[in-house]
Motif scaffolding. Sequence first.
Motif, PDB file in Angstrom:
ATOM      1  N   ILE A 100      13.678   3.266   7.091  1.00  0.00           N
ATOM      2  CA  ILE A 100      13.499   4.239   8.071  1.00  0.00           C
ATOM      3  C   ILE A 100      13.155   5.557   7.457  1.00  0.00           C
ATOM      4  CG2 ILE A 100      14.346   5.085  10.350  1.00  0.00           C
ATOM      5  CD1 ILE A 100      16.769   3.372  10.249  1.00  0.00           C
ATOM      6  N   THR A 101      12.057   6.059   8.362  1.00  0.00           N
ATOM      7  CA  THR A 101      11.944   7.335   7.761  1.00  0.00           C
ATOM      8  C   THR A 101      12.045   8.512   8.962  1.00  0.00           C
ATOM      9  OG1 THR A 101       9.499   7.190   8.477  1.00  0.00           O
ATOM     10  CG2 THR A 101       9.858   6.934   6.267  1.00  0.00           C
ATOM     11  N   ILE A 102      12.568   9.723   8.728  1.00  0.00           N
ATOM     12  CA  ILE A 102      12.807  10.628   9.582  1.00  0.00           C
ATOM     13  C   ILE A 102      12.420  12.050   9.261  1.00  0.00           C
ATOM     14  CG2 ILE A 102      14.811   9.530  10.855  1.00  0.00           C
ATOM     15  CD1 ILE A 102      16.556  11.033   9.089  1.00  0.00           C
ATOM     16  N   ALA A 103      12.156  12.889   9.819  1.00  0.00           N
ATOM     17  CA  ALA A 103      11.858  14.167   9.401  1.00  0.00           C
ATOM     18  C   ALA A 103      12.004  15.179  10.742  1.00  0.00           C
ATOM     19  CB  ALA A 103      10.542  14.506   8.762  1.00  0.00           C
ATOM     20  N   LYS A 104      11.127  16.009  11.247  1.00  0.00           N
ATOM     21  CA  LYS A 104      11.066  16.849  12.292  1.00  0.00           C
ATOM     22  C   LYS A 104      12.309  17.488  12.903  1.00  0.00           C
ATOM     23  CE  LYS A 104       6.463  15.043  13.677  1.00  0.00           C
ATOM     24  NZ  LYS A 104       5.618  16.132  13.579  1.00  0.00           N
ATOM     25  N   GLY A 105      12.958  16.603  13.810  1.00  0.00           N
ATOM     26  CA  GLY A 105      14.191  17.087  14.200  1.00  0.00           C
ATOM     27  C   GLY A 105      15.413  16.881  13.450  1.00  0.00           C
ATOM     28  N   LEU A 106      15.086  16.353  12.135  1.00  0.00           N
ATOM     29  CA  LEU A 106      16.308  16.567  11.349  1.00  0.00           C
ATOM     30  C   LEU A 106      16.729  17.749  10.985  1.00  0.00           C
ATOM     31  CD1 LEU A 106      18.303  14.965   9.362  1.00  0.00           C
ATOM     32  CD2 LEU A 106      16.311  14.799   7.737  1.00  0.00           C
ATOM     33  N   GLY A 107      15.501  18.718  10.828  1.00  0.00           N
ATOM     34  CA  GLY A 107      15.683  20.333  10.431  1.00  0.00           C
ATOM     35  C   GLY A 107      15.354  20.958  11.659  1.00  0.00           C
ATOM     36  N   ALA A 108      15.014  20.238  12.649  1.00  0.00           N
ATOM     37  CA  ALA A 108      15.062  21.023  13.891  1.00  0.00           C
ATOM     38  C   ALA A 108      13.952  22.393  13.967  1.00  0.00           C
ATOM     39  CB  ALA A 108      16.460  21.524  14.673  1.00  0.00           C
ATOM     40  N   GLY A 109      13.394  22.464  12.908  1.00  0.00           N
ATOM     41  CA  GLY A 109      12.519  23.547  12.752  1.00  0.00           C
ATOM     42  C   GLY A 109      13.119  24.711  11.852  1.00  0.00           C
ATOM     43  N   TYR A 110      14.347  24.517  11.540  1.00  0.00           N
ATOM     44  CA  TYR A 110      15.116  25.597  10.863  1.00  0.00           C
ATOM     45  C   TYR A 110      14.727  25.316   9.363  1.00  0.00           C
ATOM     46  CZ  TYR A 110      17.184  26.651  15.210  1.00  0.00           C
ATOM     47  OH  TYR A 110      17.298  27.130  16.400  1.00  0.00           O
ATOM     48  N   GLN A 111      14.634  24.265   8.719  1.00  0.00           N
ATOM     49  CA  GLN A 111      14.262  24.170   7.406  1.00  0.00           C
ATOM     50  C   GLN A 111      13.395  22.840   7.233  1.00  0.00           C
ATOM     51  OE1 GLN A 111      15.610  25.730   4.275  1.00  0.00           O
ATOM     52  NE2 GLN A 111      15.532  27.150   5.840  1.00  0.00           N
ATOM     53  N   PRO A 112      12.454  22.903   6.409  1.00  0.00           N
ATOM     54  CA  PRO A 112      11.579  21.807   6.160  1.00  0.00           C
ATOM     55  C   PRO A 112      12.239  20.638   5.503  1.00  0.00           C
ATOM     56  CG  PRO A 112      10.874  23.593   4.718  1.00  0.00           C
ATOM     57  CD  PRO A 112      12.278  23.881   5.353  1.00  0.00           C
ATOM     58  N   ILE A 113      12.624  19.499   6.113  1.00  0.00           N
ATOM     59  CA  ILE A 113      13.302  18.447   5.809  1.00  0.00           C
ATOM     60  C   ILE A 113      13.043  17.032   6.369  1.00  0.00           C
ATOM     61  CG2 ILE A 113      15.338  18.783   7.143  1.00  0.00           C
ATOM     62  CD1 ILE A 113      17.002  17.865   4.491  1.00  0.00           C
ATOM     63  N   GLY A 114      13.016  16.160   5.492  1.00  0.00           N
ATOM     64  CA  GLY A 114      12.586  14.583   5.882  1.00  0.00           C
ATOM     65  C   GLY A 114      13.766  13.895   5.110  1.00  0.00           C
ATOM     66  N   ALA A 115      13.633  12.429   5.403  1.00  0.00           N
ATOM     67  CA  ALA A 115      14.424  11.486   4.569  1.00  0.00           C
ATOM     68  C   ALA A 115      13.918  10.237   4.806  1.00  0.00           C
ATOM     69  CB  ALA A 115      15.965  11.559   5.039  1.00  0.00           C
ATOM     70  N   MET A 116      14.218   9.421   3.809  1.00  0.00           N
ATOM     71  CA  MET A 116      13.731   7.913   3.996  1.00  0.00           C
ATOM     72  C   MET A 116      15.021   7.243   3.650  1.00  0.00           C
ATOM     73  SD  MET A 116      13.283   5.291   1.508  1.00  0.00           S
ATOM     74  CE  MET A 116      13.116   5.815   0.110  1.00  0.00           C
ATOM     75  N   LEU A 117      15.464   6.397   4.516  1.00  0.00           N
ATOM     76  CA  LEU A 117      16.778   5.577   4.543  1.00  0.00           C
ATOM     77  C   LEU A 117      16.344   4.289   4.122  1.00  0.00           C
ATOM     78  CD1 LEU A 117      17.157   8.018   6.650  1.00  0.00           C
ATOM     79  CD2 LEU A 117      19.073   6.826   7.236  1.00  0.00           C
ATOM     80  N   CYS A 118      17.235   3.692   3.266  1.00  0.00           N
ATOM     81  CA  CYS A 118      16.801   2.085   2.842  1.00  0.00           C
ATOM     82  C   CYS A 118      18.197   1.431   2.958  1.00  0.00           C
ATOM     83  CB  CYS A 118      15.778   1.999   1.665  1.00  0.00           C
ATOM     84  SG  CYS A 118      17.186   2.165   0.308  1.00  0.00           S
ATOM     85  N   SER A 119      18.020   0.196   2.884  1.00  0.00           N
ATOM     86  CA  SER A 119      19.294  -1.137   3.014  1.00  0.00           C
ATOM     87  C   SER A 119      19.672  -0.785   1.671  1.00  0.00           C
ATOM     88  CB  SER A 119      18.545  -2.199   3.451  1.00  0.00           C
ATOM     89  OG  SER A 119      17.843  -2.782   2.178  1.00  0.00           O
ATOM     90  N   GLY A 120      21.166  -1.364   1.709  1.00  0.00           N
ATOM     91  CA  GLY A 120      21.794  -1.567   0.561  1.00  0.00           C
ATOM     92  C   GLY A 120      21.156  -2.609  -0.419  1.00  0.00           C
ATOM     93  N   THR A 121      20.352  -3.556   0.368  1.00  0.00           N
ATOM     94  CA  THR A 121      19.812  -4.737  -0.464  1.00  0.00           C
ATOM     95  C   THR A 121      18.755  -3.923  -1.408  1.00  0.00           C
ATOM     96  OG1 THR A 121      20.173  -6.039   1.261  1.00  0.00           O
ATOM     97  CG2 THR A 121      18.391  -6.688  -0.249  1.00  0.00           C
ATOM     98  N   ILE A 122      17.747  -3.250  -0.824  1.00  0.00           N
ATOM     99  CA  ILE A 122      16.729  -2.640  -1.553  1.00  0.00           C
ATOM    100  C   ILE A 122      17.322  -1.784  -2.760  1.00  0.00           C
ATOM    101  CG2 ILE A 122      14.553  -1.119  -1.459  1.00  0.00           C
ATOM    102  CD1 ILE A 122      14.295  -1.884   1.399  1.00  0.00           C
ATOM    103  N   TYR A 123      18.407  -0.837  -2.228  1.00  0.00           N
ATOM    104  CA  TYR A 123      18.798   0.085  -3.178  1.00  0.00           C
ATOM    105  C   TYR A 123      19.373  -0.848  -4.522  1.00  0.00           C
ATOM    106  CZ  TYR A 123      21.647   3.511  -5.708  1.00  0.00           C
ATOM    107  OH  TYR A 123      22.145   4.189  -6.736  1.00  0.00           O
ATOM    108  N   ASP A 124      20.183  -1.732  -4.008  1.00  0.00           N
ATOM    109  CA  ASP A 124      20.881  -2.672  -5.282  1.00  0.00           C
ATOM    110  C   ASP A 124      19.552  -3.487  -6.021  1.00  0.00           C
ATOM    111  OD1 ASP A 124      23.485  -2.044  -4.374  1.00  0.00           O
ATOM    112  OD2 ASP A 124      23.590  -3.797  -3.251  1.00  0.00           O
ATOM    113  N   GLY A 125      18.555  -3.587  -5.260  1.00  0.00           N
ATOM    114  CA  GLY A 125      17.562  -4.185  -6.342  1.00  0.00           C
ATOM    115  C   GLY A 125      16.997  -3.341  -7.282  1.00  0.00           C
TER     116      GLY A 125
END
Length: 439
Positions: free
Chosen positions: A265-290
Motif C-alpha cells: 500500500i502507498t500513502i502520503a498526502k493526509g499522512l503529513g496533513a500538509g505539515y510535513q512532506p511525508i509518504g510511506a510504502m507499506l508491504c506484507s511480511g511475506t515480501i519483507y521476508d523475501g
Amino acid sequence: MSHVFPRHCHADLPTATRGEGVYIYDDKGKAYLDGSGGAAVSCLGHNDPDVIAAIKRQVETLDFAHTGFFTSEPAENLASKLIAHAPEGIDRVYLVSGGSEAVEAALKLARQYMIEIGQPDRTRFIARRQSYHGNTLGALGTGGNMWRRAPFDPVMVSASHIAPCYAYRGQAEDECLTDYGQRVADELEEELLRLGPDTVIGFLAEPVVGATAGAVPAVEGYFTRIREICDKHGILLILDEVMCGMGRTGTLFACEQDNVRPDIITIAKGLGAGYQPIGAMLCSGTIYDGIASGSGFFQHGHTYLGHPVACAAANAVVTKLTDGGLTAHAAERGDYLLGALQSTFGQHPHVGDIRGRGMFRGLEFVADRETKTPFAPEKKLAARLRGAAMENGLICYPMNGTIDGKSGDHVLLAPPFISTEAQIDELMDKLAASLAAVI
Ligand code: PLP
C-alpha cells in the motif's frame, strides 16, 4: 519579479500568508475556504496546535539522522502505529517524502521481490486507464492518464492498462453493478494471459480514483475478484492510497471498505496533513521476508527517508486520526457532505454524477444529463471553474479529461475532516455560485 519556477508560467497566483482552521488567507487578507485540502492533503485543517507542537519538540531534539546510520524514535513509533491499523498481513513501513516516492518504492520493491524469490522474468506492471500514480518516471509510466503521459512516453517504462471500475461511464444498460465489476475485473486476467502471466510483477490501482477521475470507488466485489486473479497468477496487488488513504474515505485505509488484502500500500498526502512532506510504502511480511532472507537489503533509498521531523508530525496526525477519533468523525461528516451535495446539486441539469466516500467526493459535469454527453474540451470548464471558485474564496480541485484524458470534467472535494456543518454549507454555496458563473 519572481524567480520561482511555477506550475503554470502565466498564472497570476495570490500569495498565501496564513492558515487557520479550514481557511487559507492571502496577503490582502482574503479568506479561501479549503474545500479540497489543497489536493486532499489538509485533513486536519491549518494551524493544528498538536501537530505544530510535535514538530517543534522534534526539531529541538533531533533535526536529522541519516537512515544509513540510525533509526529514530519517531520513525519507529510511526511504523508501529501504522502497522497496528493496517490490513492483515501488512507488516513493514518504508518512510519516504511524498506520494510519487512511495509509488516508486512500491514498484522497485515489487520487482526486487520477484528476483529474490527466483522469478526474474517478471518485468511488467498492469494498471488502469484514468489512474494517477505520480509524476516521477516510474509512477508516471504506470499511471493511465494519457494527457499526463504523452510528452514523456518515449522515455518511460510503460505499464499496460485495463479499464477502470467506473460505473457511471462503463456499466452497460442491461448489466447490474456486480456483473459490471466482475467484467472489468476480468480484464486483468485477459491482460495477464495476453502478456504471459509469468512476465507480470503486479497490478496497481487506486481503491478510490482521485485526481484524474474525481473520487470513483470500485463497485462491490470488484477488488475481491482482482485479488483472486492476482493470487491465481502469483502477481502482487499494489493499492495506491496516496490520495484516498489516511481516513479520507472514512476508514484509515481506504481498502478496508473493499474488504481486500493488498500486498503493498502507498500513502502520503493526509499522512503529513500538509505539515510535513511525508509518504510511506507499506508491504506484507511475506515480501519483507523475501528480501530479508535473500539479498538482505532493498536496493533503493533517498537522503530524507524516515525524516525525524516529518515522522513526528505524521505521528501526531495518525494519533488524531485513530485514538483521537477523527477518522470516524470524517465518516460521519462525509455523510453530511454527501447529503449537502445531493440537495444542492442532485437536480442540477449539468451535474451527471455525485460520487465518492467519506470526505472524498466528486461531481462529474455533463452538457446533457440524459445522454451523459460531456462539455466540449475547448470550453475548458474545469479551468474556468477553478478560477471562478478562487474569485469566490473557495479552493476546490476541478479537472478535465475525466473520461479518457481528453473529454469530461469533474470537481474533486476533499475538505478538512474538522469542517463544521456550517462550513460545508458554505462550501456548497460557493461551489454553486462558481458553477453558475461558468456554465
Ligand atoms: N498517487 C496518487 C493516487 C496521487 O493522487 C498522487 C498525487 O496526487 C500521487 C500518487 C503522487 O503524489 P505526490 O504528488 O505527493 O508525489
